[in-house]
Design an enzyme around this catalytic site. Structure first.
Site, PDB file in Angstrom:
ATOM      1  N   GLY A 159     -19.719  -1.988  -9.930  1.00 44.89           N
ATOM      2  CA  GLY A 159     -19.720  -3.266 -10.636  1.00 44.89           C
ATOM      3  C   GLY A 159     -20.848  -3.273 -11.638  1.00 44.89           C
ATOM      4  O   GLY A 159     -21.271  -2.223 -12.121  1.00 44.89           O
ATOM      5  N   THR A 200     -24.660  -1.333 -26.455  1.00 47.05           N
ATOM      6  CA  THR A 200     -23.560  -0.395 -26.244  1.00 47.05           C
ATOM      7  C   THR A 200     -22.375  -0.828 -27.088  1.00 47.05           C
ATOM      8  O   THR A 200     -21.828  -1.919 -26.899  1.00 47.05           O
ATOM      9  CB  THR A 200     -23.174  -0.352 -24.759  1.00 47.05           C
ATOM     10  OG1 THR A 200     -24.309   0.061 -23.989  1.00 47.05           O
ATOM     11  CG2 THR A 200     -22.034   0.621 -24.522  1.00 47.05           C
ATOM     12  N   CYS A 232     -22.430  -2.691 -16.883  1.00 42.74           N
ATOM     13  CA  CYS A 232     -22.101  -1.537 -17.731  1.00 42.74           C
ATOM     14  C   CYS A 232     -20.757  -0.898 -17.408  1.00 42.74           C
ATOM     15  O   CYS A 232     -19.862  -0.882 -18.255  1.00 42.74           O
ATOM     16  CB  CYS A 232     -23.211  -0.489 -17.618  1.00 42.74           C
ATOM     17  SG  CYS A 232     -24.790  -1.016 -18.300  1.00 42.74           S
ATOM     18  N   LEU A 257     -22.511  10.057  -5.542  1.00 47.52           N
ATOM     19  CA  LEU A 257     -21.526  10.543  -4.576  1.00 47.52           C
ATOM     20  C   LEU A 257     -21.723   9.849  -3.229  1.00 47.52           C
ATOM     21  O   LEU A 257     -21.614  10.466  -2.179  1.00 47.52           O
ATOM     22  CB  LEU A 257     -21.642  12.067  -4.410  1.00 47.52           C
ATOM     23  CG  LEU A 257     -21.114  12.907  -5.565  1.00 47.52           C
ATOM     24  CD1 LEU A 257     -21.317  14.398  -5.275  1.00 47.52           C
ATOM     25  CD2 LEU A 257     -19.627  12.638  -5.826  1.00 47.52           C
ATOM     26  N   GLU A 276     -30.229  -0.597 -13.841  1.00 47.51           N
ATOM     27  CA  GLU A 276     -30.818  -1.833 -13.346  1.00 47.51           C
ATOM     28  C   GLU A 276     -31.514  -1.545 -12.015  1.00 47.51           C
ATOM     29  O   GLU A 276     -30.978  -0.870 -11.156  1.00 47.51           O
ATOM     30  CB  GLU A 276     -29.741  -2.907 -13.163  1.00 47.51           C
ATOM     31  CG  GLU A 276     -29.140  -3.368 -14.475  1.00 47.51           C
ATOM     32  CD  GLU A 276     -28.251  -4.582 -14.314  1.00 47.51           C
ATOM     33  OE1 GLU A 276     -28.649  -5.529 -13.614  1.00 47.51           O
ATOM     34  OE2 GLU A 276     -27.152  -4.584 -14.890  1.00 47.51           O
ATOM     35  N   ASN A 282     -21.140   6.817 -19.062  1.00 44.61           N
ATOM     36  CA  ASN A 282     -20.828   5.789 -18.074  1.00 44.61           C
ATOM     37  C   ASN A 282     -19.456   5.995 -17.450  1.00 44.61           C
ATOM     38  O   ASN A 282     -19.262   5.764 -16.251  1.00 44.61           O
ATOM     39  CB  ASN A 282     -20.928   4.399 -18.703  1.00 44.61           C
ATOM     40  CG  ASN A 282     -22.363   3.900 -18.757  1.00 44.61           C
ATOM     41  OD1 ASN A 282     -23.270   4.538 -18.236  1.00 44.61           O
ATOM     42  ND2 ASN A 282     -22.584   2.762 -19.397  1.00 44.61           N
ATOM     43  N   GLY A 299     -18.805   3.649  -1.171  1.00 44.46           N
ATOM     44  CA  GLY A 299     -19.151   2.238  -1.134  1.00 44.46           C
ATOM     45  C   GLY A 299     -17.972   1.363  -1.486  1.00 44.46           C
ATOM     46  O   GLY A 299     -16.821   1.831  -1.527  1.00 44.46           O
ATOM     47  N   PHE A 316     -29.925   4.160 -21.677  1.00 43.15           N
ATOM     48  CA  PHE A 316     -29.437   4.722 -20.419  1.00 43.15           C
ATOM     49  C   PHE A 316     -30.306   4.208 -19.274  1.00 43.15           C
ATOM     50  O   PHE A 316     -30.938   4.980 -18.549  1.00 43.15           O
ATOM     51  CB  PHE A 316     -29.461   6.251 -20.479  1.00 43.15           C
ATOM     52  CG  PHE A 316     -28.627   6.833 -21.587  1.00 43.15           C
ATOM     53  CD1 PHE A 316     -27.256   6.997 -21.434  1.00 43.15           C
ATOM     54  CD2 PHE A 316     -29.210   7.204 -22.788  1.00 43.15           C
ATOM     55  CE1 PHE A 316     -26.485   7.521 -22.466  1.00 43.15           C
ATOM     56  CE2 PHE A 316     -28.451   7.734 -23.820  1.00 43.15           C
ATOM     57  CZ  PHE A 316     -27.081   7.891 -23.659  1.00 43.15           C
ATOM     58  N   LEU A 317     -30.349   2.905 -19.136  1.00 41.39           N
ATOM     59  CA  LEU A 317     -31.226   2.267 -18.154  1.00 41.39           C
ATOM     60  C   LEU A 317     -30.432   1.829 -16.929  1.00 41.39           C
ATOM     61  O   LEU A 317     -29.407   1.161 -17.045  1.00 41.39           O
ATOM     62  CB  LEU A 317     -31.919   1.043 -18.772  1.00 41.39           C
ATOM     63  CG  LEU A 317     -32.671   1.263 -20.084  1.00 41.39           C
ATOM     64  CD1 LEU A 317     -33.259  -0.058 -20.569  1.00 41.39           C
ATOM     65  CD2 LEU A 317     -33.749   2.313 -19.916  1.00 41.39           C
TER      66      LEU A 317
END
Length: 459
Positions: free
Chosen positions: A260, A122, A263, A253, A155, A211, A256, A152-153
């Site tokens: 973090g 990136t 990315c 949506l 984790e 992102n 939380g 566009f992975l």
């Protein structure tokens, strides 16, 4: 097709393994000899579901190999992917491109045939131009076609995302390079994955814009959750109600403790720096970054508030430490700020995570790590569910309640229904829900029109 993947971090290793699984011959290159030795022995340096088996299978079949020697790998390759780290640079938040530019120089000196050089890392807008300049200066006779191909992975779901992508973005003005990229990704055509070919600078910006937009959705619903608590609404119902609008969609949506990971934090900062450099301020993204930073610390205060403001001398058990489930990544995890806030308030903190403890230890030296959620809860004054791992979704709440010094349960992911928590003898605290010890707000009162003062006009 012969591919060299420069970098065996998260993006490089997942991409290299998946390309080899498509049938390409892939050599992954890294300067870290210990990491390469481990990979050769079948030990993957990161936790990603299914990755170890994918690597093992393709190494055994002879399509995937690992080396510290960049020269031969690049010389034999038809395509070279740069997948090195671009961490935030200290001081200004700009992406540190030293690894990218260093790789470009080494690649240039190793080129022996017409080759597509692909930036998978990136990178800010214009990085491909500089990579092209570096290669041309180091090897003026080399035929190198520089392409942007952002990843566009997610984790925890990286292999699925790679093999069944929403889209494949290729940035190049060179038709020969575009055709090679089509051939590399041809196995995905059966899944009808759209391949978007655009200019190199546009491709670079697509990654950052995507992102930043997702980070904005997360931050938006977190602020709505705070409003829900004040007015007696339910943020989960609000999320569902707006997410069913196909112009908005339901993903990202879920209220939380803040975003973090590797990315969103660094990419939003890098995008802001790019905008600043080009005198095109992004005020919305500026607010997103600020609000998210404040939210993480606020979650610590929420826990302290659940203890009636007195955390000193109390023992708090944090369940789930990584920034999201199905990864061991602790980068910018909300748990870090929560732990700091609790320590500042004089609390003792225990932590449990099924995969992230080794990554968490150096970041949380004063935390007592436990082998199970039940060990963490023993004698604790409060339990805080921070990360929604599957193993934390069906806890024996009565067992937890019976073992605690004070049965306070703070659910920062809204995993458990309040009634279920309370029926187990626990005091429930969640996000964006009506208070449990008071009646719902009278909607008619909230919505009552303001009496006219006799004046006209707006504010």
């Amino acid at each position: 097709m012969r591919i060299a993947m420069i970098g065996t971090g998260y993006v490089g290793l997942v991409s290299g393994a998946c390309f080899s699984d498509f049938g390409h011959d892939v050599v992954c290159v890294d300067k870290d000899a210990a990491k390469i030795d481990a990979l050769r022995q079948g030990v993957t340096p990161i936790f990603e579901p299914g990755l170890d088996k994918l690597v093992e299978r393709n190494v055994a079949d002879g399509r995937l190999s690992f080396t510290t020697d960049l020269g031969p790998a690049v010389a034999d390759a038809e395509a070279v992917f740069i997948a090195v780290g671009t961490p935030s640079r200290r001081g200004d938040g700009h992406a540190d491109l030293s690894y990218v530019f260093g790789a470009a120089g080494e690649i240039a000196r190793a080129l022996r045939q017409p080759t597509v050089v692909v930036t998978k890392s990136t990178v800010p807008v214009g990085t491909g131009d500089e990579v092209e300049r570096i290669i041309a200066a180091a090897a003026p006779d080399a035929k190198a076609m520089v392409v942007s191909n952002p990843e566009f992975l997610r984790e925890g779901a990286a292999i699925e995302d790679f093999k069944r992508p929403d889209r494949i973005v290729v940035g190049t003005e060179d038709e020969d390079a575009a055709e090679i990229m089509r051939e590399i990704y041809r196995p995905l055509y059966l899944n009808k994955a759209p391949l978007v070919v655009t200019s190199r600078r546009t491709a670079e910006l697509i990654k950052y814009a995507a992102n930043a937009f997702l980070a904005t959705k997360i931050t938006f619903i977190n602020e709505i959750a705070d409003l829900c608590e004040r007015v007696g609404a339910d943020v989960q119902d609000v999320s569902r109600g707006i997410g069913l609008d196909n112009r908005i969609g339901p993903k990202f949506l879920h209220a939380g403790p803040g975003y973090g990971g590797s990315c969103f934090p660094k990419d939003t900062l890098a995008l802001l720096k790019t905008a600043e450099d080009h005198q095109a301020p992004l005020r919305i993204i500026e607010s997103v970054v600020k609000v998210n930073d404040l939210r993480k610390r606020a979650m610590g205060r929420k826990v302290i508030g659940a203890l009636n403001g007195g955390a000193r001398g109390k023992t708090i058990a944090l369940l789930g430490l990584t920034f999201k489930p199905n990864t061991d990544d602790m980068r910018d995890a909300p748990s870090i700020a929560i732990v700091q806030a609790l320590h500042d308030a004089g609390a003792k903190v225990r932590g449990y995570d099924p995969e992230g403890v080794e990554q968490a230890r150096p970041l949380m030296p004063d935390v007592e790590f436990c082998a199970s959620p039940y060990e963490a809860a023993e004698g604790a004054d409060a339990i805080v569910l921070v990360t929604e791992w599957d193993v934390l979704r069906a806890l024996d709440l009565k067992r937890l309640s019976a073992s605690m010094a004070r049965p306070v349960f703070v659910d920062l992911r809204n995993i458990y229904p309040p009634e279920e928590v309370e029926n187990a003898g626990l005091e429930w605290h969640g996000l964006g829900k009506p208070a449990r010890d008071s009646k719902r707000v009278d909607v008619e009162t909230v919505a009552a029109p303001v009496r006219s003062s006799g004046k006209t006009g707006g504010v």
